[in-house]
Write a protein that holds these residues in place. Structure first.
Motif, PDB file in Angstrom:
ATOM      1  N   PHE A 259       2.719 -53.505   5.574  1.00 45.76           N
ATOM      2  CA  PHE A 259       2.402 -52.647   4.437  1.00 45.76           C
ATOM      3  C   PHE A 259       0.893 -52.631   4.207  1.00 45.76           C
ATOM      4  CE2 PHE A 259       6.672 -54.206   3.815  1.00 45.76           C
ATOM      5  CZ  PHE A 259       7.373 -53.104   3.364  1.00 45.76           C
ATOM      6  N   ASP A 260       0.326 -51.432   4.159  1.00 45.49           N
ATOM      7  CA  ASP A 260      -1.056 -51.257   3.742  1.00 45.49           C
ATOM      8  C   ASP A 260      -1.044 -50.834   2.283  1.00 45.49           C
ATOM      9  OD1 ASP A 260      -3.795 -51.033   3.768  1.00 45.49           O
ATOM     10  OD2 ASP A 260      -3.802 -49.001   4.615  1.00 45.49           O
ATOM     11  N   THR A 261      -1.946 -51.381   1.482  1.00 47.74           N
ATOM     12  CA  THR A 261      -1.916 -51.122   0.049  1.00 47.74           C
ATOM     13  C   THR A 261      -3.278 -50.667  -0.446  1.00 47.74           C
ATOM     14  OG1 THR A 261      -2.486 -53.416  -0.515  1.00 47.74           O
ATOM     15  CG2 THR A 261      -0.148 -52.886  -0.284  1.00 47.74           C
ATOM     16  N   ALA A 262      -3.281 -50.090  -1.637  1.00 46.99           N
ATOM     17  CA  ALA A 262      -4.526 -49.673  -2.279  1.00 46.99           C
ATOM     18  C   ALA A 262      -5.379 -50.897  -2.594  1.00 46.99           C
ATOM     19  CB  ALA A 262      -4.218 -48.901  -3.556  1.00 46.99           C
ATOM     20  N   GLY A 263      -6.712 -50.708  -2.535  1.00 53.25           N
ATOM     21  CA  GLY A 263      -7.614 -51.801  -2.884  1.00 53.25           C
ATOM     22  C   GLY A 263      -7.443 -52.209  -4.335  1.00 53.25           C
ATOM     23  N   LEU A 264      -7.361 -53.510  -4.565  1.00 52.66           N
ATOM     24  CA  LEU A 264      -7.121 -54.025  -5.910  1.00 52.66           C
ATOM     25  C   LEU A 264      -8.435 -54.105  -6.679  1.00 52.66           C
ATOM     26  CD1 LEU A 264      -4.568 -56.829  -4.979  1.00 52.66           C
ATOM     27  CD2 LEU A 264      -4.076 -54.655  -6.112  1.00 52.66           C
ATOM     28  N   ARG A 265      -8.553 -53.255  -7.685  1.00 52.63           N
ATOM     29  CA  ARG A 265      -9.733 -53.241  -8.557  1.00 52.63           C
ATOM     30  C   ARG A 265      -9.399 -52.444  -9.814  1.00 52.63           C
ATOM     31  NH1 ARG A 265     -14.061 -48.720  -6.332  1.00 52.63           N
ATOM     32  NH2 ARG A 265     -12.594 -46.954  -6.200  1.00 52.63           N
ATOM     33  N   GLU A 266     -10.234 -52.599 -10.841  1.00 50.55           N
ATOM     34  CA  GLU A 266     -10.131 -51.764 -12.030  1.00 50.55           C
ATOM     35  C   GLU A 266     -10.729 -50.405 -11.702  1.00 50.55           C
ATOM     36  OE1 GLU A 266      -8.612 -52.495 -14.804  1.00 50.55           O
ATOM     37  OE2 GLU A 266      -8.090 -54.502 -14.077  1.00 50.55           O
ATOM     38  N   THR A 267     -10.033 -49.324 -12.076  1.00 59.24           N
ATOM     39  CA  THR A 267     -10.509 -47.982 -11.747  1.00 59.24           C
ATOM     40  C   THR A 267     -10.136 -47.009 -12.851  1.00 59.24           C
ATOM     41  OG1 THR A 267     -10.334 -46.166 -10.152  1.00 59.24           O
ATOM     42  CG2 THR A 267      -8.404 -47.550 -10.430  1.00 59.24           C
ATOM     43  N   GLU A 268     -10.974 -45.987 -13.024  1.00 57.70           N
ATOM     44  CA  GLU A 268     -10.690 -44.931 -13.987  1.00 57.70           C
ATOM     45  C   GLU A 268      -9.971 -43.757 -13.336  1.00 57.70           C
ATOM     46  OE1 GLU A 268     -11.193 -45.309 -17.202  1.00 57.70           O
ATOM     47  OE2 GLU A 268     -11.928 -47.314 -16.731  1.00 57.70           O
ATOM     48  N   ASP A 269      -9.923 -43.744 -12.002  1.00 55.93           N
ATOM     49  CA  ASP A 269      -9.251 -42.659 -11.292  1.00 55.93           C
ATOM     50  C   ASP A 269      -7.746 -42.801 -11.503  1.00 55.93           C
ATOM     51  OD1 ASP A 269      -7.893 -41.154  -9.298  1.00 55.93           O
ATOM     52  OD2 ASP A 269      -9.715 -41.090  -8.096  1.00 55.93           O
ATOM     53  N   PRO A 270      -7.080 -41.801 -12.130  1.00 51.40           N
ATOM     54  CA  PRO A 270      -5.650 -41.955 -12.430  1.00 51.40           C
ATOM     55  C   PRO A 270      -4.780 -42.064 -11.188  1.00 51.40           C
ATOM     56  CG  PRO A 270      -6.376 -39.710 -12.890  1.00 51.40           C
ATOM     57  CD  PRO A 270      -7.611 -40.519 -12.620  1.00 51.40           C
ATOM     58  N   VAL A 271      -5.149 -41.357 -10.111  1.00 52.36           N
ATOM     59  CA  VAL A 271      -4.353 -41.425  -8.887  1.00 52.36           C
ATOM     60  C   VAL A 271      -4.510 -42.792  -8.231  1.00 52.36           C
ATOM     61  CG1 VAL A 271      -3.940 -40.412  -6.621  1.00 52.36           C
ATOM     62  CG2 VAL A 271      -4.556 -38.933  -8.550  1.00 52.36           C
ATOM     63  N   GLU A 272      -5.737 -43.269  -8.142  1.00 55.93           N
ATOM     64  CA  GLU A 272      -5.966 -44.588  -7.551  1.00 55.93           C
ATOM     65  C   GLU A 272      -5.294 -45.671  -8.384  1.00 55.93           C
ATOM     66  OE1 GLU A 272      -9.597 -47.553  -6.110  1.00 55.93           O
ATOM     67  OE2 GLU A 272     -10.074 -45.607  -7.032  1.00 55.93           O
ATOM     68  N   ARG A 273      -5.298 -45.498  -9.721  1.00 53.87           N
ATOM     69  CA  ARG A 273      -4.666 -46.484 -10.588  1.00 53.87           C
ATOM     70  C   ARG A 273      -3.160 -46.577 -10.292  1.00 53.87           C
ATOM     71  NH1 ARG A 273      -5.248 -44.337 -15.509  1.00 53.87           N
ATOM     72  NH2 ARG A 273      -7.458 -44.887 -15.538  1.00 53.87           N
ATOM     73  N   LEU A 274      -2.522 -45.434 -10.045  1.00 51.30           N
ATOM     74  CA  LEU A 274      -1.105 -45.452  -9.681  1.00 51.30           C
ATOM     75  C   LEU A 274      -0.890 -46.212  -8.381  1.00 51.30           C
ATOM     76  CD1 LEU A 274       0.002 -41.789 -10.531  1.00 51.30           C
ATOM     77  CD2 LEU A 274       0.745 -43.881 -11.681  1.00 51.30           C
ATOM     78  N   GLY A 275      -1.800 -46.002  -7.411  1.00 55.48           N
ATOM     79  CA  GLY A 275      -1.695 -46.732  -6.147  1.00 55.48           C
ATOM     80  C   GLY A 275      -1.826 -48.227  -6.339  1.00 55.48           C
ATOM     81  N   VAL A 276      -2.761 -48.645  -7.208  1.00 55.12           N
ATOM     82  CA  VAL A 276      -2.950 -50.073  -7.476  1.00 55.12           C
ATOM     83  C   VAL A 276      -1.704 -50.654  -8.136  1.00 55.12           C
ATOM     84  CG1 VAL A 276      -4.285 -51.735  -8.825  1.00 55.12           C
ATOM     85  CG2 VAL A 276      -5.464 -49.886  -7.606  1.00 55.12           C
ATOM     86  N   GLU A 277      -1.080 -49.891  -9.045  1.00 54.90           N
ATOM     87  CA  GLU A 277       0.120 -50.384  -9.717  1.00 54.90           C
ATOM     88  C   GLU A 277       1.274 -50.591  -8.730  1.00 54.90           C
ATOM     89  OE1 GLU A 277       0.868 -47.476 -12.686  1.00 54.90           O
ATOM     90  OE2 GLU A 277      -0.766 -48.140 -14.012  1.00 54.90           O
ATOM     91  N   ARG A 278       1.319 -49.755  -7.690  1.00 55.99           N
ATOM     92  CA  ARG A 278       2.408 -49.878  -6.722  1.00 55.99           C
ATOM     93  C   ARG A 278       2.268 -51.107  -5.820  1.00 55.99           C
ATOM     94  NH1 ARG A 278       3.949 -43.770  -4.613  1.00 55.99           N
ATOM     95  NH2 ARG A 278       4.473 -42.937  -6.674  1.00 55.99           N
ATOM     96  N   VAL A 279       1.083 -51.684  -5.785  1.00 56.71           N
ATOM     97  CA  VAL A 279       0.883 -52.865  -4.941  1.00 56.71           C
ATOM     98  C   VAL A 279       1.780 -54.013  -5.407  1.00 56.71           C
ATOM     99  CG1 VAL A 279      -0.791 -54.578  -4.146  1.00 56.71           C
ATOM    100  CG2 VAL A 279      -1.474 -52.192  -4.408  1.00 56.71           C
ATOM    101  N   ALA A 280       2.019 -54.108  -6.721  1.00 64.90           N
ATOM    102  CA  ALA A 280       2.804 -55.228  -7.259  1.00 64.90           C
ATOM    103  C   ALA A 280       4.189 -55.288  -6.641  1.00 64.90           C
ATOM    104  CB  ALA A 280       2.895 -55.098  -8.779  1.00 64.90           C
ATOM    105  N   GLY A 281       4.842 -54.140  -6.469  1.00 64.58           N
ATOM    106  CA  GLY A 281       6.172 -54.132  -5.879  1.00 64.58           C
ATOM    107  C   GLY A 281       6.172 -54.632  -4.454  1.00 64.58           C
ATOM    108  N   ALA A 282       5.148 -54.245  -3.670  1.00 61.59           N
ATOM    109  CA  ALA A 282       5.059 -54.714  -2.279  1.00 61.59           C
ATOM    110  C   ALA A 282       4.807 -56.216  -2.229  1.00 61.59           C
ATOM    111  CB  ALA A 282       3.951 -53.959  -1.552  1.00 61.59           C
TER     112      ALA A 282
END
Length: 433
Positions: free
Chosen positions: A262-285
């Protein structure tokens, strides 16, 4: 008498050929309204007609008991149109031939003595194998009963006979059990079971595959490593942080290990709403991972403290990997350089973690399913309990313990055919098997 069954043995997809299997007693009479069966084990063309449909099919007939199921078995090789196959199956239903349950063909083969339960489980794994290693593992388990089981039975059989004789005739005939000799045999068997337990633990990873999640800050080399391990460009790689917005998944093989990567979004604080959704999905993986590779560029002084604290909740499942090691030679830790293909340290670390001192080849033929491993654990426990019985123990206890070991072996090979165990095994088969 078992009722006849049928099922497609090939997927219901457009193809050149589709195979439909029929098994049961007296198929010649059952199928007479549709065709005259060809000579045994000779492929013959037959013209089939039913309900306004016509088809030229290649037909094979395997009379009982010389068939896969041990019953009369007929294979119809039709044109691979899914609608044609469904209509043909519906017509078979009008002839009193019902649709098979998952794994019912192989279950009948087991009940008719055509194969053992271990072989049936290996067949299921063979059909499901997704990597070369999994194929080899399944094929290695598809033969006869493992040699260590046969040796165990050879060692147990005379002691079971002696213990039962001691229970029945011990006082009259003076039959006694030498506790020292029995203890030596049990110690020998226990050592062999421990070897098989270690092989089995490694073989389970090879059978089931390893869920590996790549995690880290943006631009830490996750997508580059993902593409290298996948051996294809699945993830977009740029110098801009936040490129990966979703969890990407690929099944691959690395260092002889089957991986679900699994490749995941980079974990960081972000204001980009799309990137934020990607970061939130990392938890499930992360929650379902067998291993989390925390990627840290070798040019960084070390792992980010905030990110490390977040991943600390996953304990020993986290392995820190230093990426882009060519940019900082001599970096401490586990150095990798995916662009240059330098992944030897990572390969060694994964093998050590999941296989220990064993190689994938050393696990060939080992017990690998949860059912098999549970019974192996029970066998070890039973052996330990029996070995703990000291001199002067009642022969009834010894006989019961030895018979218990024999019974566990019978459950393992399928000679003790508990219906619940068979249901568990065959529920994972496709219809045509």
């Amino acid at each position: 008498m078992a009722e006849p069954i049928c099922a497609p043995a090939t997927p219901l997809l457009p193809a050149a050929v589709a195979v439909v299997r029929v098994s049961g007693p007296c198929l010649g009479a059952r199928l007479a309204p549709l065709l005259r069966l060809p000579e045994p084990r000779r492929a013959m063309l037959r013209r089939l007609a039913w309900d306004g449909f016509q088809e030229r099919a290649l037909v094979l007939h395997f009379p009982a008991p010389a068939s896969y199921t041990g019953e009369d078995l007929v294979e119809f090789h039709l044109h691979g149109n899914p609608l044609l196959v469904r209509r043909f199956m519906e017509h078979l239903g009008t002839l009193g031939i019902r649709l098979a349950e998952p794994g019912e063909f192989t279950r009948r083969a087991l009940l008719n003595g055509k194969q053992g339960l271990l072989e049936a489980e290996a067949l299921r794994d063979l059909v499901a194998a997704g990597t070369d290693t999994q194929l080899r593992q399944a094929q290695a388990r598809a033969g006869a009963v493992p040699a260590w089981i046969a040796r165990t039975r050879d060692r147990l059989a005379p002691w079971i006979a002696r213990a039962e004789a001691a229970v029945d005739y011990g006082e009259e005939e003076g039959i006694d059990l030498d506790p020292a000799d029995l203890a030596a045999v049990l110690l020998e068997l226990e050592a062999a079971f421990h070897v098989e337990q270690r092989r089995s633990a490694a073989a389970q990873w090879l059978r089931d595959g390893i869920r590996v999640v790549l995690a880290g800050r943006p631009n830490s080399g996750k997508s580059t490593l993902f593409n290298t391990l996948a051996r294809e460009d699945r993830a977009i790689v740029t110098e801009y942080p936040g490129t990966t917005r979703d969890v990407l998944e690929v099944r691959t093989e690395f260092a002889g290990l089957p991986l679900l990567l699994f490749d995941t979004a980079g974990l960081r604080e972000t204001e980009d709403p799309v990137e934020r959704l990607g970061v939130e999905r990392v938890a499930g993986a992360l929650a379902t991972a067998d291993l989390i590779l925390h990627l840290v560029p070798a040019t960084d002084p070390g792992p980010d403290p905030v990110l490390s604290a977040r991943l600390a909740a996953f304990g020993e499942r986290v392995l820190v990997v230093r990426t882009f090691a060519d940019q900082a030679p001599g970096v401490l830790g586990l150095p990798t350089c995916a662009p240059q293909g330098d992944l030897a340290a990572l390969a060694a670390a994964l093998r050590e973690r999941f296989l220990g001192p064993l190689s994938p080849e050393a696990c060939l033929g080992a017990l690998a399913t949860a059912r098999q491993r549970e019974l192996l654990d029970e066998l070890l426990q039973q052996t330990g309990l029996l070995r703990a019985l000291g001199p002067g123990s009642p022969p009834e206890l010894l006989a019961s313990g030895l018979q218990g070991m024999w019974g566990l072996l019978a459950r393992l090979t399928g000679e003790d055919r508990a219906e619940a165990a068979l249901d568990q095994v065959f529920s994972g088969f496709c219809l045509g098997k």
